[in-house]
Design a protein around this motif. Structure first.
Motif, short mmCIF file in Angstrom:
data_model
loop_
_atom_site.label_atom_id
_atom_site.label_comp_id
_atom_site.label_asym_id
_atom_site.label_seq_id
_atom_site.Cartn_x
_atom_site.Cartn_y
_atom_site.Cartn_z
N LEU A 202 -0.40 6.85 0.83
CA LEU A 202 0.58 6.10 1.33
C LEU A 202 1.46 6.74 2.39
O LEU A 202 1.58 7.81 2.84
CB LEU A 202 1.89 6.28 0.37
CG LEU A 202 2.71 5.21 0.08
CD1 LEU A 202 2.07 3.96 -0.23
CD2 LEU A 202 3.55 5.74 -1.15
N ALA A 240 -1.52 2.98 3.45
CA ALA A 240 -0.89 2.11 2.76
C ALA A 240 0.45 2.07 2.55
O ALA A 240 1.08 3.13 3.07
CB ALA A 240 -1.39 1.98 1.29
N ILE A 242 4.25 0.71 0.84
CA ILE A 242 5.03 0.01 -0.45
C ILE A 242 6.04 -0.83 -0.18
O ILE A 242 6.73 -1.54 -0.82
CB ILE A 242 5.37 1.23 -1.56
CG1 ILE A 242 6.32 2.05 -0.91
CG2 ILE A 242 4.32 1.80 -2.33
CD1 ILE A 242 7.14 2.90 -2.04
N LEU A 274 0.76 -2.52 -0.61
CA LEU A 274 -0.29 -1.65 -1.34
C LEU A 274 -0.96 -2.45 -2.09
O LEU A 274 -2.21 -2.23 -2.15
CB LEU A 274 0.78 -0.54 -2.14
CG LEU A 274 -0.35 0.23 -2.93
CD1 LEU A 274 -1.33 0.89 -2.18
CD2 LEU A 274 0.38 1.13 -3.88
N ILE A 286 -5.20 6.78 -5.14
CA ILE A 286 -4.13 6.83 -4.43
C ILE A 286 -3.59 8.29 -4.18
O ILE A 286 -3.29 8.93 -5.29
CB ILE A 286 -3.01 5.75 -4.84
CG1 ILE A 286 -3.82 4.32 -4.97
CG2 ILE A 286 -1.70 5.83 -3.77
CD1 ILE A 286 -2.72 3.44 -5.54
N ILE A 297 4.57 3.99 -7.74
CA ILE A 297 3.15 3.58 -7.83
C ILE A 297 2.74 3.29 -9.41
O ILE A 297 1.97 2.38 -9.63
CB ILE A 297 2.46 4.32 -6.88
CG1 ILE A 297 2.59 4.33 -5.69
CG2 ILE A 297 0.62 4.05 -7.15
CD1 ILE A 297 2.00 5.33 -4.56
#
Length: 384
Positions: A202, A240, A242, A274, A286, A297
């Motif tokens: 992330l 990625a 969010i 994501l 992840i 997440i």
């Protein structure tokens, strides 16, 4: 018997007269640390000071001016802590603070807390420039503190007093931080050894509207883990995001964990990059940059009927915010950062620098620990 004096009226001369000793002798006995005097004289002077109600704090400012006039500095037993907004609400920062206070309290030091949200030097209280503090702990970003440091170094009231950073570094300042790169390497290495070959990490945002980026310390660990296993990082790692809304929530959860509902915010989230990455890439695990984003997440995937760890393995970072099952057991696999020990180590370093036992810039790097729990498993393709 020694005569009780009016509050604020007892001086070293009063005590010296009562004990029939010189003012210099009284000063040697009562200073911190005391200098050589006979045990009998020391006991007599201290007894007189207590009985007469002597309060050294009332004369501290005058003593400090006197010492400064002779090229010396006095000890205030007070250290400042400059921290970001929400520091006092966050488990992450509170754990560091508890470590600081355990050592400082034992050694008779107090903490002056200063919240700052910008880099403007006019946010700093006059006490920093008057020489009221013996040093400064810094828990803000180094680039944010640099203008403040420049101003303090030019001030005769602070000048070259020690500055110790917590979890960050700045040239010319000491620091205590965790080896986050080693923690990230160990966590990703564990996933790779389980057979995961498509892993998302992330990104983090400096500001809610700025371009996302990986955390440099973490990404370096991810790359090392891949190369140690003969893998090309670019073929197995996917950056990625969010989205702005959920990242704002992650920030708020990190700083104000008791005020918000993660389930509600995940249910109302719309644009979540994501989820798009999960649809176009065969991602099986992840890596989250901190526990607040890991919790987001976890609930986000569950609401989209993605099972953890059956479909996706998940690893947090810090090990501060709990993710509990129905039996109230912690289930989030995590990289534990020794936050309490970081606080204790920083406090010890600060006291050593104040006393002169440690001179110059000193950097302490504490180890992190990967903890395997219930959110990591073999990748789904291996299970099937």
């Amino acid at each position: 018997m020694y005569k009780q004096m009016a509050t604020g009226g007892v001086t070293l001369q009063d005590i010296a007269t009562a004990c029939n000793v010189s003012v210099a002798t009284v000063s040697r006995v009562l200073r911190d640390p005391p200098t050589h005097c006979s045990k009998a004289t020391s006991a007599r002077v201290r007894a007189a000071a207590d009985a007469m109600g002597y309060n050294p704090a009332l004369f501290h400012a005058a003593r400090r001016l006197s010492l400064r006039g002779h090229g010396k500095k006095s000890l205030n037993h007070l250290i400042a802590l400059i921290f970001p907004e929400g520091f006092n609400y966050a488990w992450y920062f509170n754990t560091i603070l508890n470590g600081l206070m355990e050592v400082l309290t034992e050694e008779g030091f107090g903490l002056l807390t200063i919240e700052t949200t910008h880099s403007a030097t006019d946010e700093m209280p006059p006490s920093l420039f008057r020489g009221d503090v013996d040093g400064i702990f810094v828990s803000t970003k180094s680039q944010r503190f640099q203008p403040m440091l420049n101003t303090l170094r030019e001030s005769s009231g602070f000048a070259e007093r020690p500055v110790v950073f917590l979890m960050d570094e700045l040239a010319g300042c000491s620091s205590v931080r965790a080896d986050k790169t080693a923690g990230a390497r160990a966590a990703l290495g564990y996933l790779l050894d389980l057979g995961h070959r498509h892993i998302a990490y992330l990104h983090q945002r400096d500001g809610f509207d700025q371009v996302v980026r990986p955390i440099e310390e973490h990404y370096l660990g991810y790359v090392q883990a891949c190369k140690e296993r003969g893998l090309v990082p670019e073929e197995h790692l996917y950056g990625a995001d969010i989205g702005v809304d959920l990242w704002r929530y992650a920030f708020d959860t990190h700083h104000f964990p008791k005020l918000l509902s993660v389930e509600a915010i995940c249910a109302s989230a719309t644009a979540v990059p994501l989820l798009h990455e999960l649809r176009i890439h065969p991602i099986t695990a992840i890596m989250a940059p901190n526990d607040s984003s890991a919790l987001i997440i976890y609930h986000l995937l569950r609401q989209h009927e993605i099972r953890i760890p059956t479909d996706i393995s998940l690893i947090g970072f810090d090990d501060t915010i709990p993710l509990l099952n129905k039996q109230r057991e912690e289930i989030l696999s995590n990289v534990r950062v020794p936050l309490f020990d970081i606080g204790r180590t920083a406090a010890r370093l600060m006291l050593d620098q104040i006393s002169g036992n440690v001179t110059g810039r000193c950097v302490e790097i504490l180890p992190t620990t990967f903890i395997d729990r219930a959110t990591t498993a073999l990748p789904r393709s291996n299970v099937e």
